[in-house]
Design an enzyme around this catalytic site. Sequence first.
Site, PDB file in Angstrom:
ATOM      1  N   GLU A  40       6.797   8.362 -12.105  1.00 35.92           N
ATOM      2  CA  GLU A  40       7.343   8.156 -10.765  1.00 35.92           C
ATOM      3  C   GLU A  40       8.603   7.297 -10.768  1.00 35.92           C
ATOM      4  OE1 GLU A  40       4.177   7.861 -11.570  1.00 35.92           O
ATOM      5  OE2 GLU A  40       2.973   9.084 -10.202  1.00 35.92           O
ATOM      6  N   MET A  98      22.422  -6.321 -26.012  1.00 38.72           N
ATOM      7  CA  MET A  98      22.969  -7.403 -25.191  1.00 38.72           C
ATOM      8  C   MET A  98      22.158  -8.684 -25.361  1.00 38.72           C
ATOM      9  SD  MET A  98      25.488  -8.157 -23.368  1.00 38.72           S
ATOM     10  CE  MET A  98      26.333  -6.996 -22.287  1.00 38.72           C
ATOM     11  N   LYS A 154      -3.733  10.048   3.727  1.00 31.35           N
ATOM     12  CA  LYS A 154      -4.033  11.464   3.496  1.00 31.35           C
ATOM     13  C   LYS A 154      -4.517  12.154   4.775  1.00 31.35           C
ATOM     14  CE  LYS A 154      -6.341  14.561   0.276  1.00 31.35           C
ATOM     15  NZ  LYS A 154      -7.132  14.673  -0.956  1.00 31.35           N
ATOM     16  N   PHE A 207     -10.450   4.127  -4.229  1.00 27.25           N
ATOM     17  CA  PHE A 207      -9.853   4.670  -5.443  1.00 27.25           C
ATOM     18  C   PHE A 207      -8.363   4.967  -5.206  1.00 27.25           C
ATOM     19  CE2 PHE A 207      -8.784   8.459  -8.084  1.00 27.25           C
ATOM     20  CZ  PHE A 207      -8.821   7.816  -9.311  1.00 27.25           C
ATOM     21  N   GLN A 208      -7.539   4.504  -6.108  1.00 24.08           N
ATOM     22  CA  GLN A 208      -6.087   4.661  -6.042  1.00 24.08           C
ATOM     23  C   GLN A 208      -5.498   4.146  -4.734  1.00 24.08           C
ATOM     24  OE1 GLN A 208      -4.982   8.692  -7.337  1.00 24.08           O
ATOM     25  NE2 GLN A 208      -4.907   7.932  -9.435  1.00 24.08           N
TER      26      GLN A 208
END
Lengths: 555, 163
Positions: free
Chosen positions: A49, A469, A161, A111-112
């Site tokens: 993502e 760097m 959802k 969940f999630q």
Amino acid sequence: MKLTGAEIIVKALEAEGVEVVFGYPGGAVLPLYDKLYDSSIRHILVRHEQGAAHAADGYARATGKPGVCIATSGPGATNLVTGIANAYMDSIPIIALTGQVAVSAIGRDSFQEADITGITLPIVKHSYLVKDVRQLAPAIRSAFHIATTGRPGPVLIDLPKDVTLAQAEFEYPPQISFRGYRLPEKYSATQIYQAAKAIGESRRPVIYAGGGVVSSGAARELLELAEKAQIPVTTTLLGKGAFPETHPLSLGMLGMHGTKYANYAVSYSDLIIAVGARFDDRVTGRLDTFAPHAQVIHIDIDPAEIGKNVRVHYPLVGDVKEVLRDLIPRVEVPQTREWLEQIAQWKAEHPLTYANEEGILKPQYVIEQIWEVTKGEAVITTEVGQNQMWAAQYYKAIHPRTFISSGGLGTMGFGLPAAIGAQVGRPDAVVFDIAGDGSIQMTSQELATAVQFRLPINIAILNNRYLGMVRQWQELFHGRRYSQTDLADTPDFVKLAEAYGAEGIRVTRAEEVRPALEQAIASPKPVVIDFVIAREENVFPMVPPGESLTKMLGG
Amino acid sequence: MRHTLAVLVENQPGVLTRVAGLFSRRGYNIESLAVGQTHEPSISRMTIVVDGDDRVIEQVTKQLDKLIDVIEVQDITNVEYVDRELVLIKVNAEPPVRGEIMQIVDIFRARIVDIGQRTLIIECTGDEGKIRAIEKSLKPFGILELVRTGKIAMVRGPKYEED
């Protein structure tokens, strides 16, 4: 006719003119993905993502249109966080759509589940948690408005959802207004007159242009102002491309790794005209010694930037393009001949330079060759680190939206997904991600995305098998104690490219650079070029952290 | 210097978090924050007391103004305003000293709102100075619990012109 929430989202995206979204499906966004399946909106499936957020960001920077990314709830949403923060720091308009557990499950550690509006609060311009399907269309309409107007920035919409499954009439609000979101009041006629007069009276003026010029589409106006008043122009990293760096009045970039002549010009100027730039610490160096003799005109759309870091004598709050259009006809032409001569002398005495060594491939040379082969017409994205600074120094950007780099946040792993977004947005452009071997490994899985969607991006890895760097800072400030910066077991990038179905080329000698670049550009596939460069090359000049701009090391 | 900000915000969930978060992440310290709905149900009003020099306050104000849910920010420090705070103080009050405490309560035009076996709860409203003074006066008896609302403030209206 009633539509489901997911259908409303798709309709709203279409109404906003969205042609492409970058995302990754998951349970909580399944209803939306189901409706996207039938839609004309193109979906680019990333492999993480974070890639979706950076790709949306790169797309926005390359095209000037808002970028859209989608992730599912919980880990999907939290994986967007770095990309959202990156867009926030650089004022890039992206819309992040995140799935969320059903309204009834929120707050139960389901969940999630993650409180993504809470997590992203400090790094968004605004956010919505839509709990009622009837608020969906207005929220999306508002999100696009907020993301793209004023000082642009990311807006997040969290979508439970059940809201995407519920039904409502689709009414897309033609107009929206907020009590608390207005564009700032316009400056007065007196203010513009005074600024114009201050320019006329200056003898050593410098224009310091930032990303605001790019996002406002004001490059032409900037050129007009500089040429009319004969004022040299230095740009920030994000301002690269706002002013053609091939122009005689260009000073290139200023700041920590800016050119010596840009830093001298700013330090000895009597008037700084800051245009869409925010006096970042990487630009100003030590604040109390920054441009000690200069008055400051600050043109910015965000009133909060005025006086945030330096004292401003002539504030002009407004859209850069409009302000410049107002200012140019009134501006009095200062006498800058002596000043330009002084600058020409600094340019002659302190050019950007590096030592060529027989048989050793220099990163600066690679960048110069990329510039020459593409004639400066490519879209460049960069990773973060030495590769980024060499690219900023040696790739002369000519057009706005052709140099795309993570400035404010300094996000390693930005370049590859940003290149994907840029290539999607500008399919005909030659796109190069200038990368380091450390940075590319943060998001290298997006090679699969580039291959799947046949995006012919070119990835030039400046491979010194170091976190370059950081190693440079260790060399200069920590007595060469290279703690954890040696990437000795860097993977074989040619094989990695091939494993993903891309092309891989290894270059170890200067004479191979040009043919490799030409081969890459001609290839219809993504190409990874592994440039094996000098291991301990440094980026110079360099203003040590906390020092004044005139105290530059090297170069 | 301490500044008093009057902030009108949308009366929506999450707005307080956005405002408070802005202060904490930029390192500004909120001394007091009181919030409640206004006569317009969709608008809440916050009174925020924040310490800082003029530059800090200017930044605070501008950053607050950028929040989408913030409708208006006013720094009322230098205009005439009325301010009040409410405090509830639970104080030790054995029978022999109750009379003395009641006298103090009278002087401050405060009220006793609960009597326990050995305690009294005193309610007092007033500006900061008054609240501090009653707290100080009751301290010798032993304060068991104290709760303050934080300051609310309103700018005074224009005055009647004299004939």
